[in-house]
Motif scaffolding. Structure first.
Motif, short mmCIF file in Angstrom:
data_model
loop_
_atom_site.label_atom_id
_atom_site.label_comp_id
_atom_site.label_asym_id
_atom_site.label_seq_id
_atom_site.Cartn_x
_atom_site.Cartn_y
_atom_site.Cartn_z
N ILE A 613 0.85 -1.19 0.00
CA ILE A 613 0.00 0.00 0.00
C ILE A 613 0.89 1.25 0.00
CG2 ILE A 613 -1.72 1.32 1.30
CD1 ILE A 613 -2.82 -1.30 2.31
N LYS A 614 0.59 2.14 -0.94
CA LYS A 614 1.36 3.36 -1.10
C LYS A 614 0.68 4.53 -0.38
CE LYS A 614 2.88 1.95 -5.75
NZ LYS A 614 2.91 2.35 -7.18
N VAL A 615 1.40 5.64 -0.33
CA VAL A 615 0.85 6.87 0.21
C VAL A 615 1.01 7.98 -0.83
CG1 VAL A 615 3.01 7.56 1.35
CG2 VAL A 615 0.85 8.50 2.15
N ASN A 616 -0.06 8.74 -1.06
CA ASN A 616 -0.04 9.86 -2.01
C ASN A 616 0.02 11.17 -1.21
OD1 ASN A 616 -0.65 7.65 -3.52
ND2 ASN A 616 -2.32 8.60 -4.66
N ILE A 617 0.96 12.02 -1.55
CA ILE A 617 1.13 13.30 -0.82
C ILE A 617 1.10 14.44 -1.82
CG2 ILE A 617 2.67 14.63 0.66
CD1 ILE A 617 3.83 12.02 1.67
N ASN A 618 0.22 15.39 -1.56
CA ASN A 618 0.13 16.58 -2.40
C ASN A 618 1.28 17.53 -2.08
OD1 ASN A 618 -2.66 16.39 -3.85
ND2 ASN A 618 -3.08 15.83 -1.71
N VAL A 619 1.89 18.06 -3.13
CA VAL A 619 3.02 18.98 -2.98
C VAL A 619 2.69 20.28 -3.71
CG1 VAL A 619 5.43 19.40 -3.54
CG2 VAL A 619 4.73 17.17 -2.69
N SER A 620 2.90 21.39 -3.03
CA SER A 620 2.64 22.72 -3.61
C SER A 620 3.79 23.16 -4.50
CB SER A 620 2.45 23.74 -2.48
OG SER A 620 2.49 25.05 -2.97
N PRO A 621 3.51 24.00 -5.50
CA PRO A 621 4.59 24.56 -6.33
C PRO A 621 5.61 25.33 -5.49
CG PRO A 621 2.47 24.95 -7.38
CD PRO A 621 2.18 24.39 -6.04
N GLU A 622 5.17 25.92 -4.39
CA GLU A 622 6.09 26.66 -3.53
C GLU A 622 7.14 25.73 -2.93
OE1 GLU A 622 6.19 29.86 -3.19
OE2 GLU A 622 4.37 30.29 -4.33
#
Length: 786
Positions: A613-622
């Motif tokens: 099972i993987k984890v998805n993490i949102n990353v901002s352009p900043e």
């Protein structure tokens, strides 16, 4: 200035005795030069002293003959001649010291010569006292005392040498009189010696102070001469003189040169007529000429009066100073003064003033001038009980132009924007540039209903039309915020702040809008300020938590990953929606430390899950443009022990609108570690196949808006999903559909070919504990019951 005048002569108010004698130098005084002046005076009296000394020596020789042995007396005379000769040579040498300096060593050497003279005379007194008849010593002293008296007179400017002779002869005579029992004579000699020493000291100090005063006066005269010489040699300055009829008299060559003629050509000509040019015939004189004429008429002094003159067809600026002239009877006979041509300085000042008030790129008034114009408009509105307005304009999508095409193209675009604003504005409006891509409009009279809205609409429509810059067709819009005085503010600062709040509101609405100021905007701004303050302390207060939403395989309906979602439970504001605080965090760049915390915590939690099972993490352009983004990912993986292949970074298309090169390089570094990268919300922004060519994404996520549209039978949404799926398959990428909430939507998505599904139907965002319970009981694959 000559070398011997390199230091200013000064003396302290109280001079120490040793300083007067020349045995000690006080600070701040050029003593070598003062000593040179002292001994130069001694040298000039050398011949007079030698003659006087010879007469005294002859008288003493005559009186002592018969009292002292002939051989001893002749020996004394020879010794006196040698000492006097050496002393005279020293005088002659020191007589040349006026143009140089003299050291203490030289002064002491001269004093040694004086000591020799004193000892020789003391020896004669001793011989007479020992071998002479009674009363011979008193007779000899009557002649010998002329030596210390003469020394006090001739050597008064050199007190050390005079003091040596006076003390030597005086102390010897007093001692001999006391030895022979003539106490009265000893006392009188002592008193005479003291008086002579006092006189020498007083005269020496007076001489020193006179030298200082004389030297100061000479230096002042030299400075005045230098200034006069510089004034005469400076071609920019000249003297002028007019009579009672204001006609030029005694025209100097410099003054005539200012007119470009010879002195005789302007002699007797009317001064005002010459400098007024063609205005003399029309009578339309500059204000400065009127001012000059009035001062001449009132016969009053004036200084640094700036006057605009016309010489032929050329306009110049003169700076004049003048003083009325009076004859011996006190009658006015004209004016005299100085002047200079300050045209270049005036033009430089005007240029500086222009640069201080106008924007160099667009030529529009800058913030300073806008402030002044708005203040004047508000005063006008108060005076006539009308209204004025202030509009703030911000270009939409301008940053994308700067980032993609460079600042040079951006500057040229701003120049075109300013030209368009000039074209559409009337005399009632003034436009200026606040800075960057922000402009402003001051409406002097906004009394008519709809004036502000009309101007704002005109601005938005005109600025939204396409631009041609360096073979590029560019589209930028405009957002406008307005505030009206006195309704929305009673000061320039207040009105500008309120217009800015209205502009902020129009940007929040998506741009291309005009918003008027409303009092509620203050509450929103204050709420935002407080929210930002609390957000800065959220991590310290441990207010941030992570929720996890499952992502399932479309066919097996088994959990394949969780998306980490950030939630904020503030102690001050309660639960704050991500839609509210995430944009604020990105705007204030607090997203960088917050994003680092999310990355670390999500990896730690994912390490507790089953290995598939993987984890998805949102990353901002900043975060991506930070230089240490990749090292941050490495640290998070190392600290948690999570395999890089189980981490999937989710980014949106907005990364390519900021700094695509830096962001792309950061993602390539992450993929080199073994991590995967997903493109979120594809199709909702400025979608371009070029994005997919730049980076090898592992997953393309279909936005929930297309899923909802397809569920409602939208052919456009169905076509978009099919196209995305087909494109992803051809590029060997997987697809994830977001926002699936029913079994029908899940079946539809499955039929359209999406690989993974995410939505409330399969699970809402949950705590880490609940996510762990969901996957731990059923390993290695967990199926969610519907």
């Amino acid at each position: 200035m000559s070398e011997n005048r390199s230091h200013t002569l000064t003396l302290p108010e109280r001079l120490p005795l040793l300083a007067v004698l020349g045995l000690k130098d006080t600070e701040g005084t050029d003593w070598p030069r003062l000593r040179a002046l002292q001994y130069a005076r001694v040298g000039r009296s050398s011949f007079a002293r030698v003659g006087t000394h010879s007469v005294i020596a002859g008288l003493a020789f005559w009186i002592s003959w018969g009292q002292v042995g002939a051989i001893a007396l002749l020996a004394w005379l020879a010794a006196l001649g040698c000492a006097a000769s050496v002393f005279a040579r020293q005088d002659h040498k020191l007589g040349k010291a006026a143009a140089s300096t003299l050291s203490r060593k030289d002064a002491k050497h001269h004093a040694k010569g004086a000591l020799a003279i004193g000892l020789v005379w003391s020896a004669l007194l001793l011989f007479v006292a020992v071998t002479g008849q009674p009363g011979a010593l008193e007779t000899l002293w009557m002649i010998a005392m002329l030596v210390p008296v003469g020394s006090a007179i001739f050597l008064g400017s050199a007190p050390l040498s005079a003091t040596v002779i006076i003390l030597t002869t005086g102390s010897t005579a007093a001692g001999l009189f006391a030895w022979t029992g003539n106490v009265e004579a000893a006392g009188s000699v002592t008193i005479l010696t003291a008086l002579l020493l006092y006189g020498v000291m007083t005269r020496a100090e007076a001489f020193l102070r006179a030298c200082v005063a004389e030297g100061g006066m000479a230096e002042k005269n030299e400075v005045v001469s230098l200034l006069l010489r510089e004034f005469e040699e400076n071609e920019a300055d000249w003297l002028w003189q007019i009579d009672t009829n204001r006609r030029i008299r005694s025209a100097s060559p410099r003054f005539a040169f200012a007119f470009g003629v010879e002195p005789e050509e302007i002699e007797g000509m009317p001064f005002l007529q010459l400098i007024s040019g063609p205005a003399w015939d029309t009578g339309q004189f500059p204000t400065s000429l009127h001012d000059l004429a009035e001062r001449l008429k009132r016969r009053e002094n004036f200084s640094n009066l700036l006057v605009k003159v016309t010489l032929g067809s050329e306009h110049r600026w003169w700076e004049l100073s003048g003083t009325p002239m009076l004859d011996q009877k006190g009658r006015h006979v004209g004016f005299r003064g100085v002047g200079s041509d300050v045209t270049e300085q005036r033009e430089s000042s005007e240029k500086i003033a222009y640069l201080a008030r106008y924007d160099t790129l667009t030529g529009l008034p800058n913030r300073l001038m806008l402030n002044e114009a708005l203040g004047e408009a508000m005063r006008y509105a108060r005076q006539w009980r009308s209204r004025s307005a202030f509009l703030m304009i911000d270009l939409d999508r301008f940053k994308a132009v700067n980032d993609s095409l460079g600042h040079l193209v951006g500057d040229r675009l701003l120049a075109q924007v300013s030209n368009r604003l000039k074209e559409i504005l009337t005399e009632n409006e003034m436009c200026g540039r606040l800075g960057g891509d922000e402009f402003a409009i001051v409406i002097r009279d906004a009394s008519d209903a709809g004036t502000v809205s009309t101007v704002a609409k005109r601005i938005i429509d005109r600025l939204s039309q396409p631009y041609e810059v360096d073979n590029h067709t560019l589209y930028v819009g405009a957002s406008v915020g307005s505030a009206v005085a006195p309704r929305d503010g009673n000061s320039v600062e207040e009105l500008m702040r309120n217009a800015d709040l209205a502009l902020y509101r129009s940007k929040d609405l998506g741009g291309g809008e005009h918003c008027e100021y409303e009092p509620s905007l203050h509450a929103s701004a204050e709420e935002r300020r407080q929210l930002e303050f609390s957000l800065r302390k959220a991590l310290e207060r441990d207010e941030m938590v992570l929720n996890f939403q499952p992502v399932v395989d479309a066919h097996r309906e088994e959990i394949v990953s969780f998306e980490a979602l950030l939630r904020w439970q503030s102690k001050d504001h309660g639960f704050v929606s991500p839609a509210k605080f995430i944009p604020l965090a990105e705007e204030t760049r607090l997203i960088v430390p917050i994003g680092t915390w999310v990355l670390q915590q999500a990896c730690i939690e994912a390490a507790r899950w089953p290995s598939h099972i993987k984890v998805n993490i949102n990353v901002s352009p900043e975060q991506l443009i930070e230089p240490d983004f990749a090292p941050t990912v490495v640290r998070a993986l190392a600290q948690s022990g999570l395999e890089a292949s189980r981490l999937e970074i989710e980014v949106t298309e907005s990364i390519f609108m900021r700094d695509a090169q830096v962001a792309g390089a950061a993602l390539e570094e992450v993929m080199a570690l073994g991590c995967q990268v997903a493109l979120d919300d594809f199709g909702t922004g400025y979608s371009s196949l070029g994005y997919l060519r730049k980076l090898r994404f592992s997953t393309i996520k279909v936005d929930r808006s297309f899923v909802q549209g397809a569920a409602q039978g939208s052919n456009e949404s169905l076509a978009i999903i099919r196209a995305v799926v087909a494109m992803a398959e051809s590029l060997e990428m997987s697809t994830t559909a977001e926002g699936v909430e029913t079994s029908e939507e899940a079946a539809m998505i499955r039929s359209l070919g999406c690989n993974k599904i995410q939505g409330y139907y399969f699970g809402r965002p949950m705590t880490d504990v609940d996510a762990r319970k969901l996957v731990e009981p059923k390993l290695p694959g967990t199926q969610i019951s519907l």
